[in-house]
Design a protein around this motif. Structure first.
Motif, mmCIF file in Angstrom:
data_model
loop_
_atom_site.group_PDB
_atom_site.id
_atom_site.type_symbol
_atom_site.label_atom_id
_atom_site.label_comp_id
_atom_site.label_asym_id
_atom_site.label_seq_id
_atom_site.Cartn_x
_atom_site.Cartn_y
_atom_site.Cartn_z
ATOM 1 N N MET A 165 0.827 -1.207 0.000
ATOM 2 C CA MET A 165 0.000 0.000 0.000
ATOM 3 C C MET A 165 0.860 1.255 0.000
ATOM 4 O O MET A 165 0.592 2.221 -0.726
ATOM 5 N N LEU A 166 1.907 1.248 0.824
ATOM 6 C CA LEU A 166 2.810 2.399 0.894
ATOM 7 C C LEU A 166 3.561 2.583 -0.416
ATOM 8 O O LEU A 166 3.746 3.712 -0.889
ATOM 9 N N ALA A 167 3.997 1.472 -1.011
ATOM 10 C CA ALA A 167 4.708 1.549 -2.286
ATOM 11 C C ALA A 167 3.794 2.109 -3.380
ATOM 12 O O ALA A 167 4.224 2.933 -4.201
ATOM 13 N N VAL A 168 2.540 1.682 -3.370
ATOM 14 C CA VAL A 168 1.574 2.189 -4.361
ATOM 15 C C VAL A 168 1.341 3.682 -4.158
ATOM 16 O O VAL A 168 1.270 4.447 -5.130
ATOM 17 N N SER A 169 1.223 4.117 -2.910
ATOM 18 C CA SER A 169 1.026 5.542 -2.642
ATOM 19 C C SER A 169 2.217 6.359 -3.145
ATOM 20 O O SER A 169 2.052 7.421 -3.742
ATOM 21 N N ALA A 170 3.428 5.859 -2.913
ATOM 22 C CA ALA A 170 4.621 6.548 -3.391
ATOM 23 C C ALA A 170 4.651 6.590 -4.917
ATOM 24 O O ALA A 170 5.024 7.617 -5.517
ATOM 25 N N MET A 171 4.240 5.497 -5.552
ATOM 26 C CA MET A 171 4.168 5.468 -7.016
ATOM 27 C C MET A 171 3.178 6.494 -7.531
ATOM 28 O O MET A 171 3.451 7.217 -8.505
ATOM 29 N N PHE A 172 2.031 6.586 -6.871
ATOM 30 C CA PHE A 172 1.004 7.512 -7.333
ATOM 31 C C PHE A 172 1.442 8.969 -7.172
ATOM 32 O O PHE A 172 1.086 9.812 -7.987
ATOM 33 N N ILE B 250 -4.817 15.683 -9.020
ATOM 34 C CA ILE B 250 -4.768 16.372 -7.726
ATOM 35 C C ILE B 250 -5.391 15.501 -6.628
ATOM 36 O O ILE B 250 -4.850 15.390 -5.521
ATOM 37 N N PHE B 251 -6.518 14.886 -6.933
ATOM 38 C CA PHE B 251 -7.214 14.035 -5.960
ATOM 39 C C PHE B 251 -6.315 12.879 -5.523
ATOM 40 O O PHE B 251 -6.134 12.627 -4.325
ATOM 41 N N ASN B 252 -5.754 12.160 -6.492
ATOM 42 C CA ASN B 252 -4.905 11.018 -6.162
ATOM 43 C C ASN B 252 -3.610 11.448 -5.489
ATOM 44 O O ASN B 252 -3.083 10.729 -4.622
ATOM 45 N N LEU B 253 -3.092 12.594 -5.884
ATOM 46 C CA LEU B 253 -1.884 13.116 -5.251
ATOM 47 C C LEU B 253 -2.143 13.412 -3.779
ATOM 48 O O LEU B 253 -1.341 13.047 -2.903
ATOM 49 N N PHE B 254 -3.270 14.046 -3.484
ATOM 50 C CA PHE B 254 -3.614 14.375 -2.106
ATOM 51 C C PHE B 254 -3.809 13.123 -1.256
ATOM 52 O O PHE B 254 -3.246 13.012 -0.148
ATOM 53 N N THR B 255 -4.597 12.178 -1.737
ATOM 54 C CA THR B 255 -4.864 10.978 -0.940
ATOM 55 C C THR B 255 -3.605 10.144 -0.744
ATOM 56 O O THR B 255 -3.413 9.547 0.325
ATOM 57 N N SER B 256 -2.733 10.108 -1.744
ATOM 58 C CA SER B 256 -1.489 9.345 -1.617
ATOM 59 C C SER B 256 -0.552 10.000 -0.610
ATOM 60 O O SER B 256 0.066 9.319 0.223
ATOM 61 N N LEU B 257 -0.425 11.318 -0.674
ATOM 62 C CA LEU B 257 0.392 12.027 0.303
ATOM 63 C C LEU B 257 -0.161 11.846 1.715
ATOM 64 O O LEU B 257 0.603 11.670 2.679
ATOM 65 N N HIS C 198 -1.836 9.332 2.889
ATOM 66 C CA HIS C 198 -1.521 7.973 3.341
ATOM 67 C C HIS C 198 -0.073 7.877 3.812
ATOM 68 O O HIS C 198 0.219 7.323 4.883
ATOM 69 N N LEU C 199 0.844 8.441 3.036
ATOM 70 C CA LEU C 199 2.253 8.388 3.395
ATOM 71 C C LEU C 199 2.542 9.177 4.673
ATOM 72 O O LEU C 199 3.298 8.734 5.533
ATOM 73 N N LEU C 200 1.937 10.353 4.792
ATOM 74 C CA LEU C 200 2.144 11.165 5.977
ATOM 75 C C LEU C 200 1.536 10.510 7.212
ATOM 76 O O LEU C 200 2.113 10.582 8.312
ATOM 77 N N GLY C 201 0.385 9.894 7.044
ATOM 78 C CA GLY C 201 -0.236 9.192 8.173
ATOM 79 C C GLY C 201 0.646 8.081 8.688
ATOM 80 O O GLY C 201 0.760 7.866 9.909
ATOM 81 N N PHE C 202 1.277 7.343 7.772
ATOM 82 C CA PHE C 202 2.161 6.253 8.186
ATOM 83 C C PHE C 202 3.431 6.779 8.846
ATOM 84 O O PHE C 202 3.884 6.253 9.866
ATOM 85 N N ALA C 203 3.998 7.862 8.282
ATOM 86 C CA ALA C 203 5.292 8.352 8.760
ATOM 87 C C ALA C 203 5.183 9.250 9.983
ATOM 88 O O ALA C 203 6.034 9.202 10.878
ATOM 89 N N LEU C 204 4.132 10.066 10.027
ATOM 90 C CA LEU C 204 4.057 11.107 11.061
ATOM 91 C C LEU C 204 2.819 11.023 11.944
ATOM 92 O O LEU C 204 2.659 11.847 12.855
ATOM 93 N N GLY C 205 1.938 10.066 11.672
ATOM 94 C CA GLY C 205 0.710 9.972 12.452
ATOM 95 C C GLY C 205 0.973 9.645 13.911
ATOM 96 O O GLY C 205 1.780 8.777 14.238
ATOM 97 N N GLU C 206 0.287 10.377 14.787
ATOM 98 C CA GLU C 206 0.432 10.169 16.238
ATOM 99 C C GLU C 206 -0.890 9.665 16.813
ATOM 100 O O GLU C 206 -1.942 10.242 16.572
ATOM 101 N N ASP C 207 -0.810 8.609 17.577
ATOM 102 C CA ASP C 207 -2.022 8.019 18.178
ATOM 103 C C ASP C 207 -2.575 8.930 19.271
ATOM 104 O O ASP C 207 -1.835 9.653 19.932
#
Length: 223
Positions: A164-171, A205-212, A214-223
């Protein structure tokens, strides 16, 4: 060998046509982005559930097909707003999920929006000012998007987070390239239909936003 010479008047007409397509595209893109944001806000306020992958894909491709068929008529505008409004409605539950799942969810959304804006402006500026021909990207982008889409379906089906992360980075990379490609197509006369140009840029733009996001949520998301 005979050579074809283009008169200044023909070149002026071509320039006027391209400028009109570019102007109409940006005007319609701005209106659809506002409408999509409004629909996202409505779905967030009413706490609509996400419709699921099947309904999302059927709705998206169905409305995209309708827009393509109607692109040369006034109904094409109606179809564009139906498509972008539908995509906005599906985005609302995604944003709600991030704002509730992470204590810094609102910051993540704002960062994704900022990143999307920066990439869009950078790629658009490059397309408008560069003398380099980026038409070679067309086939690469088509194949890349198809591969990323199929990989994304597989990642969702098997719930495989690394894919999923790889796909987001690709997008992110593919959508940046698509913005560059499509904008230069407009500037150089390869795209003369502002409705289809708007759809391409909006989806990018839509896919760019959702992909970013996803990546930011994985890298910087705080519980």
């Amino acid at each position: 060998m005979n050579q074809i010479h283009y008169s200044p008047s023909v070149q002026r007409v071509d320039a006027l046509t391209m400028n009109r397509v570019l102007r109409n595209t940006y005007m319609l893109l701005g209106m659809t982005l506002l409408f999509s944001a409004a629909m996202a806000g409505v779905s967030m306020a009413l706490n609509w559930p996400h419709p699921g992958m099947l309904i999302t894909l059927v709705g998206y491709f169905g409305l995209l097909f309708a827009t393509t068929k109607l692109r040369n008529s006034g109904w094409g505008l109606v179809s564009v707003f139906a498509l972008t409004g539908f995509m906005g409605a599906t985005l609302g539950p995604i944003i709600n999920m991030y704002t509730t799942a992470f204590s810094n969810g609102t910051e993540l959304v704002m960062m994704a929006m900022g990143g999307t804006a920066v990439i869009f402006l950078a790629m658009s500026g490059l397309a408008l000012t560069s003398k380099r021909d980026f038409s070679f990207l067309g086939k690469f982008l088509f194949v890349g998007i198809l591969v990323a889409f199929l990989a994304g379906l597989g990642a969702v089906f098997f719930q495989f987070q690394p894919l999923m992360l790889a796909v987001s980075a690709m997008f992110v990379m593919l959508m940046a390239g698509l913005i560059l490609f499509e904008t230069q197509q407009i500037v150089r006369g390869g795209e003369t239909n502002y409705i289809m140009a708007t759809v391409t840029l909006f989806v990018s733009i839509f896919n760019l936003f959702t992909s970013l996001l996803h990546l930011l949520g994985f890298a910087l998301g705080e519980d």
